[in-house]
Design a protein around this motif. Structure first.
Motif, short mmCIF file in Angstrom:
data_model
loop_
_atom_site.label_atom_id
_atom_site.label_comp_id
_atom_site.label_asym_id
_atom_site.label_seq_id
_atom_site.Cartn_x
_atom_site.Cartn_y
_atom_site.Cartn_z
N SER A 152 10.65 1.79 4.43
CA SER A 152 11.48 2.17 5.57
C SER A 152 11.20 3.63 5.88
O SER A 152 10.36 4.26 5.23
N ASP A 153 11.89 4.19 6.86
CA ASP A 153 11.68 5.60 7.21
C ASP A 153 12.05 6.52 6.05
O ASP A 153 11.53 7.64 5.95
N GLN A 154 12.95 6.07 5.18
CA GLN A 154 13.41 6.92 4.08
C GLN A 154 12.89 6.49 2.70
O GLN A 154 12.94 7.27 1.75
N LEU A 155 12.39 5.27 2.57
CA LEU A 155 12.09 4.71 1.25
C LEU A 155 10.61 4.35 1.12
O LEU A 155 10.04 3.69 1.99
N SER A 156 10.00 4.78 0.00
CA SER A 156 8.60 4.46 -0.29
C SER A 156 8.48 3.94 -1.72
O SER A 156 9.20 4.38 -2.62
N LEU A 157 7.53 3.03 -1.91
CA LEU A 157 7.24 2.46 -3.23
C LEU A 157 5.81 2.81 -3.61
O LEU A 157 4.88 2.65 -2.81
N GLY A 158 5.61 3.30 -4.83
CA GLY A 158 4.28 3.66 -5.30
C GLY A 158 3.93 2.96 -6.59
O GLY A 158 4.79 2.73 -7.45
N VAL A 159 2.65 2.61 -6.73
CA VAL A 159 2.13 1.97 -7.94
C VAL A 159 0.79 2.61 -8.27
O VAL A 159 -0.04 2.82 -7.38
N GLN A 160 0.58 2.91 -9.54
CA GLN A 160 -0.69 3.48 -9.98
C GLN A 160 -1.04 2.93 -11.35
O GLN A 160 -0.18 2.80 -12.22
N ILE A 161 -2.33 2.62 -11.55
CA ILE A 161 -2.82 2.23 -12.87
C ILE A 161 -3.94 3.19 -13.25
O ILE A 161 -4.99 3.24 -12.59
N THR A 162 -3.71 3.99 -14.28
CA THR A 162 -4.71 4.91 -14.79
C THR A 162 -5.57 4.19 -15.82
O THR A 162 -5.05 3.56 -16.74
N ASN A 163 -6.88 4.28 -15.68
CA ASN A 163 -7.83 3.57 -16.54
C ASN A 163 -7.56 2.06 -16.51
O ASN A 163 -7.40 1.43 -17.55
N PHE A 164 -7.52 1.50 -15.30
CA PHE A 164 -7.29 0.05 -15.20
C PHE A 164 -8.47 -0.74 -15.76
O PHE A 164 -8.34 -1.94 -16.04
N THR A 165 -9.60 -0.08 -15.95
CA THR A 165 -10.76 -0.73 -16.56
C THR A 165 -10.62 -0.85 -18.08
O THR A 165 -11.43 -1.53 -18.73
N GLN A 166 -9.59 -0.17 -18.64
CA GLN A 166 -9.34 -0.16 -20.09
C GLN A 166 -10.60 0.22 -20.87
O GLN A 166 -10.96 -0.40 -21.86
N SER A 167 -11.25 1.26 -20.40
CA SER A 167 -12.47 1.73 -21.04
C SER A 167 -12.15 2.37 -22.39
O SER A 167 -11.10 2.98 -22.59
#
Length: 273
Positions: A152-167
């Motif tokens: 919405s104008d006021q609400l944001s959702l964020g997702v992040q995966i660091t090293n998703f390759t599982q190296s």
């Protein structure tokens, strides 16, 4: 050599740092001041955080940051980066160095972010190198991915995966670089206030919940605070904008591990007419 690298990572983990000091870039002073929350941030510090946060930046910018922990030189970090807007999205290049001459790690990263509708998508490729004096070097390629959706104008959702390759540094000894999942929400009830909450889960450790806020006191002055529930840390920070320069400072107070200071300078190049 593999045993030495593994031993050093175990030492770092024993300090409850999860090997993140040596292998995961610092979040930057803005995020640090808000309890290390960054997954929904849309600023130049996304160079080191959720790469999706670069998507809507339309000016070339450069940054430099310095982090010190325990006032102990071997745990200091220097980082720098450049944001480069293009016609099809936003690119970025960043680098950081952790440690001293005896033990250090460096990471060189290239990333790209693009907006599709109400969703920003970002992908980052990293070349991570560890160096131990007298024992040589070891390097690895890892990748991060992220998204930010405007609910919405006021609400944001964020997702992040660091090293998703599982190296891993070594398949035999399982000397793994941390794989970390961050999910968060940011709420902006007014143009001057941002309230954030974020969950963080290292796949090998317990999850942690973080909360933070940023308030614009004056037109060019910001104050920040935040906390982490499980680790019991508190954070404070401030930022000031002077023409094309932006100065940021953040401090995380940990009763067990001491204070974590982070200073940052951002410069935005004027758009060509």
């Amino acid at each position: 050599m593999r045993a030495v690298f593994g031993f050093l990572l175990i030492i770092i983990s024993a300090f409850n740092l999860n090997a993140q000091l040596a292998s995961v870039p610092p979040t930057g002073p803005r995020a640090l001041g808000m309890g290390s929350i960054s997954v929904t941030s849309k600023d130049v510090w996304a160079l080191f955080n959720n790469p999706a946060g670069l998507a809507k930046l339309d000016q070339t910018s450069a940054l430099f940051a310095y982090r010190t922990i325990f006032d102990f030189a071997p745990f200091n970090t220097v980082s720098a980066g450049v944001v480069l807007p293009t016609k099809i999205g936003t690119a970025g290049i960043s680098v950081f160095r952790f440690g001293d001459d005896e033990f250090n790690s460096q990471m060189l990263s290239g990333m790209f972010s693009h907006q599709i509708g109400l969703v920003n998508l970002g992908l980052r490729a990293n070349y991570l190198q560890f160096n131990i004096e007298g024992f040589g070097r070891k390097a690895i390629l890892i990748a991060d991915i992220g998204a930010i959706a405007k609910l919405s104008d006021q609400l944001s959702l964020g997702v992040q995966i660091t090293n998703f390759t599982q190296s891993s540094l070594s398949q035999e000894d399982q000397e793994r670089v941390p794989t970390i999942i961050n999910i968060g929400l940011s709420y902006e009830p007014t143009p001057n206030l941002i309230i954030t909450v974020e969950g963080e889960k290292d796949v090998d450790l317990e999850a942690d919940l973080k909360m933070g806020l940023e308030y614009k006191v004056l037109e060019k002055i910001f104050v920040r605070t935040g906390l982490t529930i499980d680790k019991g840390t508190h954070s404070f920070g401030a930022g000031i904008e002077l023409a094309q320069f932006f100065f940021d400072y953040g401090i995380k107070i940990d009763q067990y591990l001491g204070n974590n200071h982070n200073l940052g300078l951002t410069f935005t190049f004027p758009n060509k007419r």
